[in-house]
Design a protein around this motif. Structure first.
Motif, short mmCIF file in Angstrom:
data_model
loop_
_atom_site.label_atom_id
_atom_site.label_comp_id
_atom_site.label_asym_id
_atom_site.label_seq_id
_atom_site.Cartn_x
_atom_site.Cartn_y
_atom_site.Cartn_z
N UNK A 88 0.71 -1.09 0.05
CA UNK A 88 0.06 0.08 0.30
C UNK A 88 0.93 1.34 -0.04
N UNK A 89 0.42 2.16 -0.83
CA UNK A 89 1.36 3.54 -0.70
C UNK A 89 0.47 4.56 -0.22
N UNK A 90 -0.86 4.47 -0.23
CA UNK A 90 -1.85 5.54 0.09
C UNK A 90 -3.04 5.01 0.77
N UNK A 91 -3.19 5.46 2.08
CA UNK A 91 -4.24 5.11 2.95
C UNK A 91 -4.89 6.04 3.71
N UNK A 92 -6.25 5.87 3.93
CA UNK A 92 -6.91 6.70 4.51
C UNK A 92 -7.20 6.05 5.92
N UNK A 93 -7.29 6.74 7.23
CA UNK A 93 -7.59 6.14 8.56
C UNK A 93 -8.46 7.00 9.19
N UNK A 94 -9.50 6.53 9.70
CA UNK A 94 -10.64 7.21 10.24
C UNK A 94 -10.69 6.99 11.73
N UNK A 95 -10.55 7.97 12.48
CA UNK A 95 -10.68 7.86 14.22
C UNK A 95 -11.63 8.67 14.65
N UNK A 96 -12.28 8.24 15.48
CA UNK A 96 -13.54 8.78 16.42
C UNK A 96 -13.16 10.06 17.18
N UNK A 97 -13.95 10.67 18.01
CA UNK A 97 -13.50 11.68 18.79
C UNK A 97 -13.67 11.05 20.27
N UNK A 98 -13.22 11.83 21.21
CA UNK A 98 -13.58 11.37 22.78
C UNK A 98 -15.08 10.55 22.72
N UNK A 99 -15.31 9.47 23.23
CA UNK A 99 -16.45 8.69 23.06
C UNK A 99 -16.74 7.75 21.90
N UNK A 100 -15.64 8.03 20.99
CA UNK A 100 -15.49 7.25 19.66
C UNK A 100 -16.62 7.12 18.78
N UNK A 101 -16.58 6.75 17.68
CA UNK A 101 -17.65 6.79 16.38
C UNK A 101 -18.95 5.90 17.03
N UNK A 102 -20.06 6.29 16.62
CA UNK A 102 -21.31 5.66 16.90
C UNK A 102 -21.34 4.31 16.09
N UNK A 103 -22.08 3.50 16.28
CA UNK A 103 -22.32 2.16 15.50
C UNK A 103 -22.74 2.49 14.12
N UNK A 104 -23.49 3.48 14.08
CA UNK A 104 -24.16 3.92 12.37
C UNK A 104 -22.89 4.51 11.50
N UNK A 105 -21.99 5.23 12.48
CA UNK A 105 -20.82 5.90 11.59
C UNK A 105 -19.79 4.69 11.31
N UNK A 106 -19.54 3.65 12.10
CA UNK A 106 -18.62 2.60 11.74
C UNK A 106 -19.41 1.79 10.92
N UNK A 107 -20.72 1.57 10.69
CA UNK A 107 -21.49 0.69 9.80
C UNK A 107 -21.23 1.50 8.46
N UNK A 108 -21.47 2.83 8.33
CA UNK A 108 -21.32 3.61 7.15
C UNK A 108 -20.08 3.57 6.51
#
Length: 244
Positions: free
Chosen positions: A187-207
């Motif tokens: 891999x040469x290019x990657x996206x990384x998603x991290x939530x705020x304090x409290x984390x991502x919601x289940x719907x945000x993770x599912x999306x």
């Protein structure tokens, strides 16, 4: 002795004279107490670094003479785009500073469901400029010559749609996939998603999973929102970047 490095937005060229900005002049002449003839290094984000001699300060500006150029590249071969939920206090400042040091290429603050920070208008513009200054200061310290891109805050969905990456990951402590399982990938290019304090919601993770992200865990412990991205970036750099 460490080089004294200064970022400027101005065009730079060997044998040119440049008037430094007021804040840089203050730091060099008042904080560091440098004298005329002191050696400094300039960079402007276009790549490489320029060797210069500090001239006499006039008022709030100092003149410098550029004497040489070194085409030094300290950027990671792995392009990491970080999308991170907006957090309160100085957490975002800390993330931007440390992510810059470990080689992040692009950072996008995100308006997630659990983000308690809402920015708009002049307040948003001032915050973005503040974050960009933090990234530049981190580059001066860690010897990077190209500051990371700091984008305006958007929603996670808009951010994921904007990515042109080889693979995207969402940090999820209930995932079974670890970084070690990714070693066979290239891999040469990657996206990384991290939530705020409290984390991502289940719907945000599912999306995110429906958008093609892979869930990724970085260990059995729950890390703070300012700690998790730095650990994840470091691990990804050890796989495909320059932490080898």
């Amino acid at each position: 002795m460490r080089d004294i490095r200064v970022f400027t937005n101005q065009p730079l060229a060997v044998d040119a004279e440049v008037l430094l900005e007021e804040n840089s002049t203050h730091h060099l002449t008042t904080v560091l107490r440098l004298k005329t003839g002191a050696a400094i290094v300039l960079f402007n984000g276009t790549g490489g670094e320029y060797h210069a001699i500090l001239g006499q300060a006039t008022g709030k500006q100092a003149r410098v003479l550029i004497t040489g150029f070194t085409e030094t590249n300290r950027e990671s071969p792995l392009y990491i785009s970080l999308g991170i939920g907006l957090s309160r206090g100085d957490r975002m400042d800390w993330v931007i500073q440390k992510a810059t040091e470990v080689g992040i290429a692009e950072i996008t603050p995100l308006f997630t469901a659990r983000s308690e920070v809402r920015l708009k208008g002049d307040r948003a513009d001032k915050k973005i400029q503040h974050w960009r200054k933090i990234a530049i200061n981190a580059c001066e310290q860690c010897y990077r010559n190209i500051p990371p891109i700091i984008n305006a805050p958007i929603s996670p969905d808009l951010w994921s749609q904007s990515l042109s990456t080889d693979q995207n990951f969402v940090l999820h402590h209930r995932s079974n996939q670890t970084v070690g399982e990714l070693r066979t990938q290239s891999i040469n290019c990657v996206g990384l998603l991290v939530g705020p304090e409290g984390g991502l919601t289940d719907s945000e993770i599912t999306s995110s999973l429906q958008s093609g992200f892979q869930a990724l865990t970085i260990g059995p412990r729950i890390l703070r929102t300012e700690t998790a991205p730095i650990v994840a970036i470091t691990l990804l750099q050890s796989l495909w970047g320059d932490f080898i």
